[in-house]
Design a protein around this motif. Sequence first.
Motif, PDB file in Angstrom:
ATOM      1  N   TYR A  82       0.862  -1.179   0.000  1.00 41.94           N
ATOM      2  CA  TYR A  82       0.000   0.000   0.000  1.00 41.94           C
ATOM      3  C   TYR A  82       0.901   1.232   0.000  1.00 41.94           C
ATOM      4  O   TYR A  82       1.308   1.729   1.058  1.00 41.94           O
ATOM      5  CB  TYR A  82      -0.888   0.027   1.234  1.00 41.94           C
ATOM      6  CG  TYR A  82      -1.984  -1.007   1.304  1.00 41.94           C
ATOM      7  CD1 TYR A  82      -3.278  -0.696   0.885  1.00 41.94           C
ATOM      8  CD2 TYR A  82      -1.744  -2.277   1.819  1.00 41.94           C
ATOM      9  CE1 TYR A  82      -4.306  -1.628   0.976  1.00 41.94           C
ATOM     10  CE2 TYR A  82      -2.762  -3.219   1.907  1.00 41.94           C
ATOM     11  CZ  TYR A  82      -4.035  -2.893   1.483  1.00 41.94           C
ATOM     12  OH  TYR A  82      -5.042  -3.820   1.579  1.00 41.94           O
ATOM     13  N   THR A  83       1.213   1.755  -1.170  1.00 43.95           N
ATOM     14  CA  THR A  83       2.118   2.896  -1.272  1.00 43.95           C
ATOM     15  C   THR A  83       1.471   4.151  -0.691  1.00 43.95           C
ATOM     16  O   THR A  83       0.394   4.560  -1.106  1.00 43.95           O
ATOM     17  CB  THR A  83       2.482   3.146  -2.741  1.00 43.95           C
ATOM     18  OG1 THR A  83       2.918   1.932  -3.337  1.00 43.95           O
ATOM     19  CG2 THR A  83       3.577   4.188  -2.846  1.00 43.95           C
ATOM     20  N   GLY A  84       2.136   4.751   0.298  1.00 43.95           N
ATOM     21  CA  GLY A  84       1.652   6.002   0.885  1.00 43.95           C
ATOM     22  C   GLY A  84       0.480   5.858   1.833  1.00 43.95           C
ATOM     23  O   GLY A  84      -0.160   6.861   2.188  1.00 43.95           O
ATOM     24  N   TYR A  85       0.192   4.669   2.304  1.00 38.98           N
ATOM     25  CA  TYR A  85      -1.016   4.404   3.102  1.00 38.98           C
ATOM     26  C   TYR A  85      -1.042   5.182   4.417  1.00 38.98           C
ATOM     27  O   TYR A  85      -2.063   5.767   4.788  1.00 38.98           O
ATOM     28  CB  TYR A  85      -1.105   2.900   3.387  1.00 38.98           C
ATOM     29  CG  TYR A  85      -2.330   2.481   4.161  1.00 38.98           C
ATOM     30  CD1 TYR A  85      -3.492   2.112   3.510  1.00 38.98           C
ATOM     31  CD2 TYR A  85      -2.319   2.440   5.552  1.00 38.98           C
ATOM     32  CE1 TYR A  85      -4.616   1.722   4.214  1.00 38.98           C
ATOM     33  CE2 TYR A  85      -3.442   2.059   6.271  1.00 38.98           C
ATOM     34  CZ  TYR A  85      -4.586   1.694   5.594  1.00 38.98           C
ATOM     35  OH  TYR A  85      -5.704   1.318   6.300  1.00 38.98           O
ATOM     36  N   ASP A  90       4.599   3.901   3.443  1.00 42.11           N
ATOM     37  CA  ASP A  90       4.048   2.669   2.879  1.00 42.11           C
ATOM     38  C   ASP A  90       3.583   1.695   3.957  1.00 42.11           C
ATOM     39  O   ASP A  90       4.133   1.646   5.061  1.00 42.11           O
ATOM     40  CB  ASP A  90       5.098   1.962   2.013  1.00 42.11           C
ATOM     41  CG  ASP A  90       5.512   2.787   0.807  1.00 42.11           C
ATOM     42  OD1 ASP A  90       4.788   3.743   0.475  1.00 42.11           O
ATOM     43  OD2 ASP A  90       6.554   2.462   0.206  1.00 42.11           O
ATOM     44  N   ASN A 200      -6.272   8.204   3.563  1.00 40.68           N
ATOM     45  CA  ASN A 200      -6.327   7.368   2.371  1.00 40.68           C
ATOM     46  C   ASN A 200      -7.766   6.941   2.148  1.00 40.68           C
ATOM     47  O   ASN A 200      -8.634   7.175   2.990  1.00 40.68           O
ATOM     48  CB  ASN A 200      -5.391   6.160   2.491  1.00 40.68           C
ATOM     49  CG  ASN A 200      -5.772   5.229   3.636  1.00 40.68           C
ATOM     50  OD1 ASN A 200      -6.878   4.702   3.691  1.00 40.68           O
ATOM     51  ND2 ASN A 200      -4.847   5.013   4.574  1.00 40.68           N
ATOM     52  N   TYR A 235      -5.122  11.757  -1.036  1.00 39.45           N
ATOM     53  CA  TYR A 235      -4.335  11.488  -2.240  1.00 39.45           C
ATOM     54  C   TYR A 235      -3.989  10.007  -2.424  1.00 39.45           C
ATOM     55  O   TYR A 235      -3.833   9.553  -3.556  1.00 39.45           O
ATOM     56  CB  TYR A 235      -3.049  12.315  -2.222  1.00 39.45           C
ATOM     57  CG  TYR A 235      -3.311  13.792  -2.061  1.00 39.45           C
ATOM     58  CD1 TYR A 235      -4.079  14.487  -2.996  1.00 39.45           C
ATOM     59  CD2 TYR A 235      -2.804  14.503  -0.979  1.00 39.45           C
ATOM     60  CE1 TYR A 235      -4.341  15.842  -2.862  1.00 39.45           C
ATOM     61  CE2 TYR A 235      -3.044  15.859  -0.829  1.00 39.45           C
ATOM     62  CZ  TYR A 235      -3.814  16.522  -1.770  1.00 39.45           C
ATOM     63  OH  TYR A 235      -4.071  17.865  -1.616  1.00 39.45           O
ATOM     64  N   CYS A 236      -3.838   9.265  -1.341  1.00 42.94           N
ATOM     65  CA  CYS A 236      -3.563   7.829  -1.441  1.00 42.94           C
ATOM     66  C   CYS A 236      -4.894   7.101  -1.646  1.00 42.94           C
ATOM     67  O   CYS A 236      -5.723   7.028  -0.742  1.00 42.94           O
ATOM     68  CB  CYS A 236      -2.872   7.313  -0.179  1.00 42.94           C
ATOM     69  SG  CYS A 236      -2.684   5.504  -0.147  1.00 42.94           S
ATOM     70  N   TYR A 238      -6.727   3.530  -3.264  1.00 45.42           N
ATOM     71  CA  TYR A 238      -6.454   2.162  -3.704  1.00 45.42           C
ATOM     72  C   TYR A 238      -7.758   1.403  -3.912  1.00 45.42           C
ATOM     73  O   TYR A 238      -8.826   1.825  -3.463  1.00 45.42           O
ATOM     74  CB  TYR A 238      -5.572   1.436  -2.680  1.00 45.42           C
ATOM     75  CG  TYR A 238      -6.217   1.191  -1.334  1.00 45.42           C
ATOM     76  CD1 TYR A 238      -6.897   0.008  -1.051  1.00 45.42           C
ATOM     77  CD2 TYR A 238      -6.153   2.155  -0.316  1.00 45.42           C
ATOM     78  CE1 TYR A 238      -7.480  -0.219   0.181  1.00 45.42           C
ATOM     79  CE2 TYR A 238      -6.734   1.943   0.911  1.00 45.42           C
ATOM     80  CZ  TYR A 238      -7.396   0.750   1.161  1.00 45.42           C
ATOM     81  OH  TYR A 238      -7.992   0.534   2.390  1.00 45.42           O
ATOM     82  N   ILE A 280      -3.032   0.848  -6.764  1.00 46.29           N
ATOM     83  CA  ILE A 280      -2.760   2.064  -5.986  1.00 46.29           C
ATOM     84  C   ILE A 280      -2.591   3.263  -6.916  1.00 46.29           C
ATOM     85  O   ILE A 280      -2.017   3.145  -7.997  1.00 46.29           O
ATOM     86  CB  ILE A 280      -1.450   1.909  -5.156  1.00 46.29           C
ATOM     87  CG1 ILE A 280      -1.600   0.787  -4.124  1.00 46.29           C
ATOM     88  CG2 ILE A 280      -1.085   3.214  -4.475  1.00 46.29           C
ATOM     89  CD1 ILE A 280      -2.331   1.159  -2.871  1.00 46.29           C
ATOM     90  N   ASP A 282      -1.610   7.626  -6.623  1.00 44.47           N
ATOM     91  CA  ASP A 282      -1.296   8.848  -5.875  1.00 44.47           C
ATOM     92  C   ASP A 282      -1.958  10.010  -6.610  1.00 44.47           C
ATOM     93  O   ASP A 282      -1.460  10.499  -7.633  1.00 44.47           O
ATOM     94  CB  ASP A 282       0.227   9.049  -5.794  1.00 44.47           C
ATOM     95  CG  ASP A 282       0.619  10.299  -5.021  1.00 44.47           C
ATOM     96  OD1 ASP A 282      -0.294  11.071  -4.637  1.00 44.47           O
ATOM     97  OD2 ASP A 282       1.831  10.512  -4.822  1.00 44.47           O
TER      98      ASP A 282
END
Length: 286
Positions: A82-85, A90, A200, A235-236, A238, A280, A282
């Motif tokens: 989960y990038t940037g969660y 991450d 998120n 912004y995050c 998913y 995911i 951004d």
Amino acid sequence: MREVKVMTEDRVVTSTDYTMDVSLDFFNERMKIEDYRGNVASIHKQIIRLLDEHPFTKVIVKSRQEDWKTFIELGYQFEALYTGYFNGSDAYSMALFTENSRRTSEYWIYEDETIEQVKEIPCTLELPNAPGYTVRKAEEKDAKELSNLYQAVFEIYPTPMNDPDYIEKLMKHDSIFYVAEFDGRIVSAASADINPTYHNAELTDCATLPDHRKNGLMKILIAKLENDLKEQQIYCVYSIARALSFGMNAVFHQRKYVYTGRFTKNCNIYNKLEDMNLWICDLSRR
């Protein structure tokens, strides 16, 4: 949608050296650790104690970046990123299995091939024209009609979306829905479940009646949700899509989401435990 009793129990478990948010998901036979702080080894011991009490076949932990190697040492496996969660940091989705049947997927290679085919489709943020359809943000009064939509589309679903009271409860808290109507009837819908703590959102509950598919409605609904989330500085974003579904994976690829892993036999949907792909995006880079 088959009438099923979806049972989950959320609790906060604390000790002197840790605290963790636990979701006991009886319907999907899994335990989820959505958040935690403290000693990872002690957290693992508590998970094992909970498994003695509730013999689930899968445990899922959203690990901080500094802890995922420790979870590996304790027997967990990495499934997806989960990038940037966590407010830009991450989250590593780690899984612990208690049965070989839950760890093994009969469709894995086919799902790999599906992902490769999806990635060959050109990406574009251009939205299709959908003449005759009206797209709008859903209101609480739409809960009954939304429940009818989900009941028509899904035989089994991981959450009780066939219950209008449940949908209304989601709307009153941190979920937003967009719908597409045809002749005054809701024929497609999608939602965003917002995590206000970590900023998120999960795009979920995507459903379109069969006669209205291939019109690009889901792309339009997802774009509406994205715009709404950006206005809230979320912004995050998913989504977790059925690995067997070419269409939904194609939608997120075309919207420039990035595939970051697959959850083995993650949840009951349609008629069995299915693998799910994580996508995911951004939105701050849009």
